[in-house]
Design an enzyme around this catalytic site. Structure first.
Site, short mmCIF file in Angstrom:
data_model
loop_
_atom_site.label_atom_id
_atom_site.label_comp_id
_atom_site.label_asym_id
_atom_site.label_seq_id
_atom_site.Cartn_x
_atom_site.Cartn_y
_atom_site.Cartn_z
N TYR A 201 7.93 32.86 25.34
CA TYR A 201 7.47 33.85 26.32
C TYR A 201 6.46 34.83 25.72
O TYR A 201 5.29 34.86 26.10
CB TYR A 201 8.69 34.56 26.90
CG TYR A 201 8.41 35.70 27.85
CD1 TYR A 201 7.42 35.62 28.82
CD2 TYR A 201 9.17 36.88 27.77
CE1 TYR A 201 7.20 36.67 29.70
CE2 TYR A 201 8.96 37.92 28.65
CZ TYR A 201 7.97 37.83 29.61
OH TYR A 201 7.76 38.87 30.47
N ILE A 202 6.90 35.62 24.77
CA ILE A 202 6.00 36.63 24.20
C ILE A 202 4.98 35.96 23.28
O ILE A 202 3.80 36.34 23.25
CB ILE A 202 6.79 37.73 23.46
CG1 ILE A 202 7.86 38.32 24.39
CG2 ILE A 202 5.86 38.85 23.00
CD1 ILE A 202 8.83 39.25 23.72
N LEU B 23 17.10 40.72 33.78
CA LEU B 23 16.96 41.21 35.15
C LEU B 23 15.80 40.58 35.93
O LEU B 23 16.00 40.03 37.02
CB LEU B 23 16.79 42.74 35.11
CG LEU B 23 16.56 43.41 36.46
CD1 LEU B 23 17.75 43.21 37.38
CD2 LEU B 23 16.27 44.90 36.26
N LYS C 23 18.25 41.11 14.19
CA LYS C 23 17.03 41.94 14.24
C LYS C 23 17.12 43.05 13.20
O LYS C 23 16.15 43.34 12.49
CB LYS C 23 16.84 42.52 15.64
CG LYS C 23 16.50 41.48 16.70
CD LYS C 23 15.16 40.81 16.43
CE LYS C 23 14.86 39.69 17.40
NZ LYS C 23 13.73 38.85 16.99
N LEU D 179 10.28 23.94 19.72
CA LEU D 179 10.41 23.57 21.14
C LEU D 179 11.87 23.55 21.61
O LEU D 179 12.19 22.91 22.60
CB LEU D 179 9.73 22.22 21.44
CG LEU D 179 8.22 22.17 21.13
CD1 LEU D 179 7.65 20.77 21.41
CD2 LEU D 179 7.45 23.20 21.97
N TYR E 193 23.17 38.61 17.62
CA TYR E 193 21.73 38.60 17.89
C TYR E 193 21.10 39.92 17.44
O TYR E 193 20.12 39.95 16.69
CB TYR E 193 21.43 38.36 19.37
CG TYR E 193 20.04 38.79 19.76
CD1 TYR E 193 18.94 38.02 19.40
CD2 TYR E 193 19.82 40.00 20.41
CE1 TYR E 193 17.65 38.45 19.70
CE2 TYR E 193 18.54 40.44 20.70
CZ TYR E 193 17.47 39.66 20.35
OH TYR E 193 16.19 40.09 20.63
N ASP F 129 6.34 25.81 16.48
CA ASP F 129 7.50 26.02 17.35
C ASP F 129 8.37 24.77 17.26
O ASP F 129 7.85 23.66 17.14
CB ASP F 129 7.04 26.25 18.79
CG ASP F 129 8.07 27.01 19.62
OD1 ASP F 129 7.74 28.10 20.11
OD2 ASP F 129 9.20 26.49 19.79
N SER G 8 13.36 44.69 17.98
CA SER G 8 13.84 45.03 19.32
C SER G 8 14.46 46.42 19.33
O SER G 8 15.02 46.88 18.32
CB SER G 8 14.90 43.99 19.71
OG SER G 8 15.64 44.44 20.81
N PHE H 30 7.77 35.14 15.78
CA PHE H 30 8.62 35.27 16.98
C PHE H 30 9.82 34.33 16.94
O PHE H 30 10.81 34.59 17.59
CB PHE H 30 7.82 34.90 18.25
CG PHE H 30 6.70 35.82 18.59
CD1 PHE H 30 6.96 37.04 19.20
CD2 PHE H 30 5.39 35.47 18.35
CE1 PHE H 30 5.93 37.89 19.54
CE2 PHE H 30 4.34 36.31 18.68
CZ PHE H 30 4.62 37.53 19.28
N ALA H 31 9.65 33.19 16.25
CA ALA H 31 10.64 32.12 16.37
C ALA H 31 12.05 32.61 16.07
O ALA H 31 12.35 33.00 14.93
CB ALA H 31 10.27 30.98 15.42
N1 UDP Z 1 20.87 43.64 35.17
C1 UDP Z 1 21.44 43.52 36.43
N2 UDP Z 1 21.61 42.27 36.95
C2 UDP Z 1 21.22 41.14 36.30
C3 UDP Z 1 20.62 41.27 35.02
C4 UDP Z 1 20.46 42.54 34.48
O1 UDP Z 1 21.81 44.52 37.05
O2 UDP Z 1 21.41 40.04 36.83
C5 UDP Z 1 20.66 44.99 34.59
C6 UDP Z 1 21.40 45.19 33.29
O3 UDP Z 1 22.70 45.70 33.55
C7 UDP Z 1 20.51 46.21 32.59
C8 UDP Z 1 19.12 45.89 33.09
O4 UDP Z 1 19.30 45.11 34.28
O5 UDP Z 1 20.83 47.51 33.02
C9 UDP Z 1 18.28 45.08 32.11
O6 UDP Z 1 19.05 43.97 31.70
P1 UDP Z 1 18.43 42.84 30.79
O7 UDP Z 1 19.53 41.85 30.50
O8 UDP Z 1 17.19 42.32 31.39
O9 UDP Z 1 17.99 43.61 29.45
P2 UDP Z 1 18.88 44.42 28.39
O10 UDP Z 1 20.22 44.70 28.95
O11 UDP Z 1 18.92 43.54 27.21
O12 UDP Z 1 18.13 45.67 28.15
#
Ligand code: UDP
Length: 337
Positions: A10-11, A200, A153, A32, A149, A30, A124, A80-81
Protein backbone atom coordinates in the site's frame (compact mmCIF):
# COMPACT_ATOMS: atom_id res chain seq x y z
CA UNK A 1 18.71 3.88 -7.72
CA UNK A 2 16.45 3.67 -4.66
CA UNK A 3 15.65 0.20 -3.30
CA UNK A 4 12.08 0.05 -2.01
CA UNK A 5 11.38 -3.09 0.00
CA UNK A 6 7.69 -3.93 0.19
CA UNK A 7 7.28 -1.69 -2.85
CA UNK A 8 4.17 -3.40 -4.20
CA UNK A 9 2.33 -2.85 -0.90
CA UNK A 10 0.00 0.00 0.00
CA UNK A 11 2.40 2.72 1.13
CA UNK A 12 5.33 1.24 -0.80
CA UNK A 13 3.60 1.48 -4.18
CA UNK A 14 2.58 5.11 -3.61
CA UNK A 15 6.12 5.93 -2.53
CA UNK A 16 7.59 4.34 -5.68
CA UNK A 17 5.29 6.59 -7.73
CA UNK A 18 6.47 9.69 -5.88
CA UNK A 19 10.13 8.64 -6.18
CA UNK A 20 9.77 8.14 -9.93
CA UNK A 21 7.96 11.49 -10.21
CA UNK A 22 10.90 13.07 -8.38
CA UNK A 23 13.28 11.63 -10.99
CA UNK A 24 14.66 8.64 -9.09
CA UNK A 25 15.27 5.23 -10.58
CA UNK A 26 13.60 2.61 -8.40
CA UNK A 27 13.93 -1.08 -7.61
CA UNK A 28 11.08 -2.85 -5.87
CA UNK A 29 11.78 -5.91 -3.78
CA UNK A 30 8.74 -7.72 -2.44
CA UNK A 31 7.91 -11.31 -1.51
CA UNK A 32 4.30 -10.73 -2.71
CA UNK A 33 2.99 -12.30 0.51
CA UNK A 34 0.46 -9.48 0.85
CA UNK A 35 0.45 -7.73 -2.53
CA UNK A 36 0.16 -8.36 -6.26
CA UNK A 37 2.84 -8.21 -8.94
CA UNK A 38 0.39 -6.34 -11.17
CA UNK A 39 1.03 -3.26 -9.05
CA UNK A 40 4.33 -2.86 -10.94
CA UNK A 41 2.43 -2.42 -14.23
CA UNK A 42 0.01 -0.04 -12.58
CA UNK A 43 2.87 2.11 -11.37
CA UNK A 44 4.13 2.16 -14.96
CA UNK A 45 0.67 3.24 -16.14
CA UNK A 46 0.73 6.14 -13.68
CA UNK A 47 4.32 7.28 -14.21
CA UNK A 48 5.11 6.16 -17.74
CA UNK A 49 8.17 4.48 -16.28
CA UNK A 50 8.50 0.98 -14.93
CA UNK A 51 10.27 0.28 -11.67
CA UNK A 52 12.64 -2.69 -11.64
CA UNK A 53 11.15 -5.58 -9.70
CA UNK A 54 12.58 -8.56 -7.87
CA UNK A 55 10.52 -11.09 -5.95
CA UNK A 56 12.54 -11.78 -2.85
CA UNK A 57 12.02 -12.67 0.80
CA UNK A 58 14.42 -10.60 2.88
CA UNK A 59 14.49 -13.33 5.51
CA UNK A 60 16.82 -15.08 3.05
CA UNK A 61 20.16 -13.64 4.07
CA UNK A 62 22.08 -15.03 1.09
CA UNK A 63 19.62 -13.68 -1.47
CA UNK A 64 19.56 -10.31 0.30
CA UNK A 65 23.34 -10.05 -0.05
CA UNK A 66 23.12 -11.14 -3.70
CA UNK A 67 20.63 -8.34 -4.31
CA UNK A 68 23.23 -5.70 -3.46
CA UNK A 69 25.78 -7.54 -5.57
CA UNK A 70 23.43 -7.48 -8.54
CA UNK A 71 22.47 -3.81 -8.16
CA UNK A 72 25.68 -1.94 -7.23
CA UNK A 73 24.10 1.45 -7.91
CA UNK A 74 21.63 1.38 -4.99
CA UNK A 75 22.04 4.77 -3.29
CA UNK A 76 19.44 4.44 -0.57
CA UNK A 77 16.90 2.01 0.86
CA UNK A 78 13.30 2.63 1.90
CA UNK A 79 12.24 -0.31 4.02
CA UNK A 80 8.51 -1.10 4.12
CA UNK A 81 8.56 -4.88 3.88
CA UNK A 82 6.92 -6.20 7.05
CA UNK A 83 3.87 -7.99 8.35
CA UNK A 84 1.37 -5.49 9.76
CA UNK A 85 -1.71 -7.21 11.18
CA UNK A 86 -1.91 -6.45 14.91
CA UNK A 87 -4.25 -9.35 15.76
CA UNK A 88 -2.25 -11.88 13.79
CA UNK A 89 0.92 -10.73 15.55
CA UNK A 90 -0.66 -11.58 18.91
CA UNK A 91 -1.40 -15.10 17.66
CA UNK A 92 1.91 -15.61 15.85
CA UNK A 93 4.52 -13.50 17.64
CA UNK A 94 7.50 -15.55 16.47
CA UNK A 95 6.43 -15.17 12.86
CA UNK A 96 6.32 -11.39 13.34
CA UNK A 97 9.67 -11.15 15.10
CA UNK A 98 11.32 -13.48 12.61
CA UNK A 99 9.95 -11.62 9.60
CA UNK A 100 10.00 -7.98 10.69
CA UNK A 101 13.20 -8.07 12.71
CA UNK A 102 14.98 -10.84 10.79
CA UNK A 103 14.59 -9.08 7.45
CA UNK A 104 15.73 -5.76 8.93
CA UNK A 105 18.91 -7.35 10.31
CA UNK A 106 19.65 -9.05 6.97
CA UNK A 107 19.14 -5.81 5.14
CA UNK A 108 21.37 -3.81 7.49
CA UNK A 109 24.09 -6.46 7.36
CA UNK A 110 23.98 -6.49 3.57
CA UNK A 111 24.09 -2.68 3.47
CA UNK A 112 27.09 -2.75 5.79
CA UNK A 113 28.88 -5.27 3.60
CA UNK A 114 28.25 -3.26 0.45
CA UNK A 115 28.91 0.11 2.14
CA UNK A 116 25.40 1.46 1.64
CA UNK A 117 24.62 4.12 4.18
CA UNK A 118 21.20 5.69 3.57
CA UNK A 119 18.13 4.11 5.13
CA UNK A 120 14.52 5.24 5.58
CA UNK A 121 12.35 3.14 7.85
CA UNK A 122 8.58 2.93 8.11
CA UNK A 123 7.77 3.24 11.77
CA UNK A 124 4.45 3.97 13.38
CA UNK A 125 2.72 6.13 15.97
CA UNK A 126 1.97 2.82 17.66
CA UNK A 127 5.29 3.35 19.48
CA UNK A 128 3.58 6.06 21.58
CA UNK A 129 0.74 3.89 22.90
CA UNK A 130 -1.85 6.12 24.63
CA UNK A 131 0.10 9.29 25.43
CA UNK A 132 -0.80 11.44 28.44
CA UNK A 133 -0.33 14.72 26.59
CA UNK A 134 -1.60 15.51 23.08
CA UNK A 135 -0.54 16.15 20.44
CA UNK A 136 2.49 13.88 20.56
CA UNK A 137 5.89 15.24 19.68
CA UNK A 138 8.94 13.15 18.89
CA UNK A 139 9.99 13.72 22.51
CA UNK A 140 6.87 12.06 23.87
CA UNK A 141 8.15 8.91 25.58
CA UNK A 142 7.53 5.65 23.79
CA UNK A 143 5.41 3.16 25.70
CA UNK A 144 5.50 -0.57 26.19
CA UNK A 145 4.09 -1.96 22.91
CA UNK A 146 0.53 -3.30 22.94
CA UNK A 147 1.24 -6.09 20.44
CA UNK A 148 4.17 -7.99 18.94
CA UNK A 149 3.58 -5.99 15.76
CA UNK A 150 3.95 -2.71 17.67
CA UNK A 151 6.98 -4.11 19.42
CA UNK A 152 8.69 -4.90 16.11
CA UNK A 153 8.39 -1.19 15.20
CA UNK A 154 9.84 -0.14 18.55
CA UNK A 155 12.61 -2.74 18.38
CA UNK A 156 13.46 -1.73 14.83
CA UNK A 157 13.83 1.90 15.92
CA UNK A 158 16.18 0.79 18.70
CA UNK A 159 18.20 -1.32 16.27
CA UNK A 160 18.59 1.65 13.94
CA UNK A 161 19.60 3.93 16.82
CA UNK A 162 22.22 1.46 18.08
CA UNK A 163 23.50 0.67 14.60
CA UNK A 164 23.88 4.38 13.81
CA UNK A 165 25.73 4.91 17.10
CA UNK A 166 28.21 2.17 16.30
CA UNK A 167 28.68 3.09 12.61
CA UNK A 168 29.30 6.75 12.00
CA UNK A 169 28.83 6.34 8.23
CA UNK A 170 25.36 4.80 8.52
CA UNK A 171 22.45 7.24 8.40
CA UNK A 172 18.81 6.48 8.94
CA UNK A 173 15.50 8.25 9.28
CA UNK A 174 12.44 6.61 10.84
CA UNK A 175 9.09 8.03 9.84
CA UNK A 176 6.39 7.49 12.45
CA UNK A 177 3.20 7.28 10.43
CA UNK A 178 -0.13 8.13 11.95
CA UNK A 179 -3.13 6.57 10.11
CA UNK A 180 -2.50 6.37 6.34
CA UNK A 181 -5.69 6.41 4.27
CA UNK A 182 -6.85 7.15 0.72
CA UNK A 183 -5.41 6.19 -2.63
CA UNK A 184 -3.63 7.59 -5.65
CA UNK A 185 -5.96 9.98 -7.57
CA UNK A 186 -5.64 7.75 -10.65
CA UNK A 187 -7.47 4.99 -8.77
CA UNK A 188 -4.87 2.53 -10.10
CA UNK A 189 -3.21 1.77 -6.77
CA UNK A 190 -4.61 1.76 -3.26
CA UNK A 191 -5.06 -0.26 -0.11
CA UNK A 192 -6.00 -3.87 -0.74
CA UNK A 193 -6.56 -5.76 2.49
CA UNK A 194 -6.96 -9.53 2.20
CA UNK A 195 -10.16 -10.80 3.78
CA UNK A 196 -12.17 -8.72 6.21
CA UNK A 197 -10.46 -5.36 6.71
CA UNK A 198 -9.23 -4.47 10.19
CA UNK A 199 -8.72 -0.81 9.37
CA UNK A 200 -11.48 1.74 9.35
CA UNK A 201 -11.37 3.24 5.86
CA UNK A 202 -11.17 -0.02 3.85
CA UNK A 203 -14.09 -1.26 5.93
CA UNK A 204 -15.99 1.94 5.13
CA UNK A 205 -15.36 1.70 1.38
CA UNK A 206 -16.21 -2.01 1.28
CA UNK A 207 -19.44 -1.31 3.16
CA UNK A 208 -20.34 1.47 0.73
CA UNK A 209 -19.67 -0.93 -2.13
CA UNK A 210 -21.95 -3.56 -0.59
CA UNK A 211 -19.24 -6.10 0.22
CA UNK A 212 -19.94 -5.63 3.95
CA UNK A 213 -23.38 -5.16 5.35
CA UNK A 214 -22.60 -2.57 7.94
CA UNK A 215 -19.72 -0.70 9.52
CA UNK A 216 -19.36 -1.37 13.23
CA UNK A 217 -18.11 1.67 15.11
CA UNK A 218 -16.16 0.42 18.08
CA UNK A 219 -17.48 2.42 21.02
CA UNK A 220 -19.05 5.86 21.46
CA UNK A 221 -18.38 6.28 25.16
CA UNK A 222 -14.79 7.55 24.93
CA UNK A 223 -13.74 10.88 26.36
CA UNK A 224 -13.90 12.68 22.99
CA UNK A 225 -16.35 15.28 21.57
CA UNK A 226 -18.68 12.68 20.02
CA UNK A 227 -17.56 9.68 22.08
CA UNK A 228 -15.74 7.88 19.24
CA UNK A 229 -11.96 7.43 19.04
CA UNK A 230 -9.67 10.04 17.57
CA UNK A 231 -6.85 9.39 15.11
CA UNK A 232 -4.70 11.49 12.80
CA UNK A 233 -5.61 10.34 9.27
CA UNK A 234 -2.92 11.12 6.74
CA UNK A 235 -3.36 10.92 2.96
CA UNK A 236 -1.13 8.17 1.55
CA UNK A 237 0.19 10.41 -1.26
CA UNK A 238 1.18 13.10 1.25
CA UNK A 239 2.76 10.40 3.38
CA UNK A 240 4.67 9.01 0.41
CA UNK A 241 6.14 12.42 -0.33
CA UNK A 242 7.65 12.44 3.16
CA UNK A 243 9.81 9.48 2.07
CA UNK A 244 11.08 11.38 -0.94
CA UNK A 245 12.16 14.34 1.20
CA UNK A 246 13.74 11.96 3.74
CA UNK A 247 15.76 10.31 0.95
CA UNK A 248 16.87 13.70 -0.37
CA UNK A 249 17.88 14.77 3.13
CA UNK A 250 20.12 11.71 3.45
CA UNK A 251 21.60 11.98 -0.03
CA UNK A 252 22.38 15.68 0.47
CA UNK A 253 23.78 14.91 3.94
CA UNK A 254 21.44 17.42 5.55
CA UNK A 255 20.61 15.09 8.44
CA UNK A 256 21.50 16.48 11.88
CA UNK A 257 22.28 13.15 13.46
CA UNK A 258 22.82 9.62 12.19
CA UNK A 259 19.46 8.50 13.44
CA UNK A 260 16.50 10.82 13.15
CA UNK A 261 12.78 10.22 13.56
CA UNK A 262 9.77 12.27 12.59
CA UNK A 263 6.03 12.24 13.14
CA UNK A 264 4.21 12.04 9.82
CA UNK A 265 0.60 13.07 10.25
CA UNK A 266 -1.68 16.02 9.59
CA UNK A 267 -1.54 17.46 13.09
CA UNK A 268 -5.32 17.16 13.29
CA UNK A 269 -7.41 14.65 15.22
CA UNK A 270 -10.55 13.21 13.62
CA UNK A 271 -13.19 11.03 15.26
CA UNK A 272 -14.59 7.86 13.68
CA UNK A 273 -17.97 9.56 13.26
CA UNK A 274 -16.30 12.51 11.53
CA UNK A 275 -14.71 10.07 9.10
CA UNK A 276 -18.13 8.59 8.35
CA UNK A 277 -19.69 12.05 7.87
CA UNK A 278 -16.86 13.25 5.68
CA UNK A 279 -17.01 10.07 3.58
CA UNK A 280 -20.77 10.50 3.09
CA UNK A 281 -20.41 14.15 2.16
CA UNK A 282 -17.43 13.73 -0.17
CA UNK A 283 -19.09 10.91 -2.07
CA UNK A 284 -22.77 11.91 -1.77
CA UNK A 285 -23.90 8.64 -0.25
CA UNK A 286 -25.18 7.20 2.99
CA UNK A 287 -23.22 4.65 4.94
CA UNK A 288 -24.85 1.90 6.94
CA UNK A 289 -23.29 1.84 10.40
CA UNK A 290 -24.02 0.92 13.99
CA UNK A 291 -22.34 1.57 17.31
CA UNK A 292 -21.00 -1.57 18.98
CA UNK A 293 -18.77 -2.31 21.97
CA UNK A 294 -15.27 -0.96 22.21
CA UNK A 295 -12.58 -2.97 20.44
CA UNK A 296 -10.09 -4.37 22.96
CA UNK A 297 -6.68 -2.72 22.71
CA UNK A 298 -7.90 0.46 20.98
CA UNK A 299 -6.40 3.65 22.29
CA UNK A 300 -8.78 6.54 22.90
CA UNK A 301 -7.09 9.38 21.08
CA UNK A 302 -3.88 10.34 19.39
CA UNK A 303 -2.75 12.93 16.91
CA UNK A 304 0.61 14.28 15.87
CA UNK A 305 2.55 17.43 16.46
CA UNK A 306 4.25 17.69 13.06
CA UNK A 307 6.37 20.78 13.76
CA UNK A 308 9.63 18.87 13.47
CA UNK A 309 8.77 17.35 10.06
CA UNK A 310 7.47 20.74 8.88
CA UNK A 311 10.64 22.57 9.90
CA UNK A 312 13.35 19.99 9.32
CA UNK A 313 12.03 18.09 6.30
CA UNK A 314 10.10 20.99 4.83
CA UNK A 315 7.23 18.55 4.56
CA UNK A 316 3.57 19.17 5.34
CA UNK A 317 0.36 17.26 4.71
CA UNK A 318 -1.61 19.07 2.00
CA UNK A 319 -4.60 17.00 0.92
CA UNK A 320 -7.82 17.47 2.88
CA UNK A 321 -9.94 14.76 4.45
CA UNK A 322 -12.87 14.98 2.00
CA UNK A 323 -10.57 14.68 -1.00
CA UNK A 324 -8.75 11.80 0.65
CA UNK A 325 -11.97 9.91 1.35
CA UNK A 326 -13.13 10.57 -2.22
CA UNK A 327 -9.88 8.99 -3.44
CA UNK A 328 -10.46 5.94 -1.22
CA UNK A 329 -13.95 5.48 -2.69
CA UNK A 330 -12.71 6.05 -6.24
CA UNK A 331 -10.10 3.30 -5.73
CA UNK A 332 -12.59 0.83 -4.24
CA UNK A 333 -15.06 1.32 -7.12
CA UNK A 334 -12.41 1.19 -9.79
CA UNK A 335 -10.76 -1.89 -8.34
CA UNK A 336 -14.04 -3.82 -7.92
CA UNK A 337 -15.21 -3.06 -11.42
N1 UDP B 1 -12.75 1.39 13.76
C1 UDP B 1 -14.12 1.16 13.79
N2 UDP B 1 -14.64 0.16 13.03
C2 UDP B 1 -13.86 -0.61 12.21
C3 UDP B 1 -12.47 -0.37 12.16
C4 UDP B 1 -11.94 0.64 12.95
O1 UDP B 1 -14.84 1.84 14.52
O2 UDP B 1 -14.40 -1.51 11.55
C5 UDP B 1 -12.17 2.48 14.57
C6 UDP B 1 -11.16 1.99 15.58
O3 UDP B 1 -11.81 1.68 16.80
C7 UDP B 1 -10.25 3.21 15.72
C8 UDP B 1 -10.29 3.85 14.34
O4 UDP B 1 -11.46 3.32 13.70
O5 UDP B 1 -10.79 4.12 16.63
C9 UDP B 1 -9.08 3.54 13.48
O6 UDP B 1 -8.90 2.14 13.48
P1 UDP B 1 -7.81 1.45 12.56
O7 UDP B 1 -7.85 -0.02 12.85
O8 UDP B 1 -8.00 1.86 11.16
O9 UDP B 1 -6.43 2.10 13.04
P2 UDP B 1 -5.70 2.04 14.48
O10 UDP B 1 -6.66 1.58 15.50
O11 UDP B 1 -4.57 1.13 14.28
O12 UDP B 1 -5.28 3.43 14.73
Amino acid sequence: MILVTGGTGYIGSHTVVELINAGFETLIVDDLSNSEKEVVDRIEQICGKKPAFLQLDLKDRKKTFELFEKYPNIEAVVHFAAHKAVGESVEKPLMYYENNIGSLINLLNAMNEFKKTNFVFSSSCTVYGQPDILPVTENTPRMEAESPYGNTKKMAEDILRDHALANSAFKSIALRYFNPIGAHPSGLIGELPRGIPNNLVPFVTQTAYGLREQLSIFGNDYDTPDGTCIRDYINVVDLSKAHVVAIKRLLKKRNKSNYEYFNIGTGKGTTVLEIVKSFEKANSLKLNYKIVDRRPGDIEKIWADTTLANNELGWKAEIGLDETLASAWNWEKKYRS
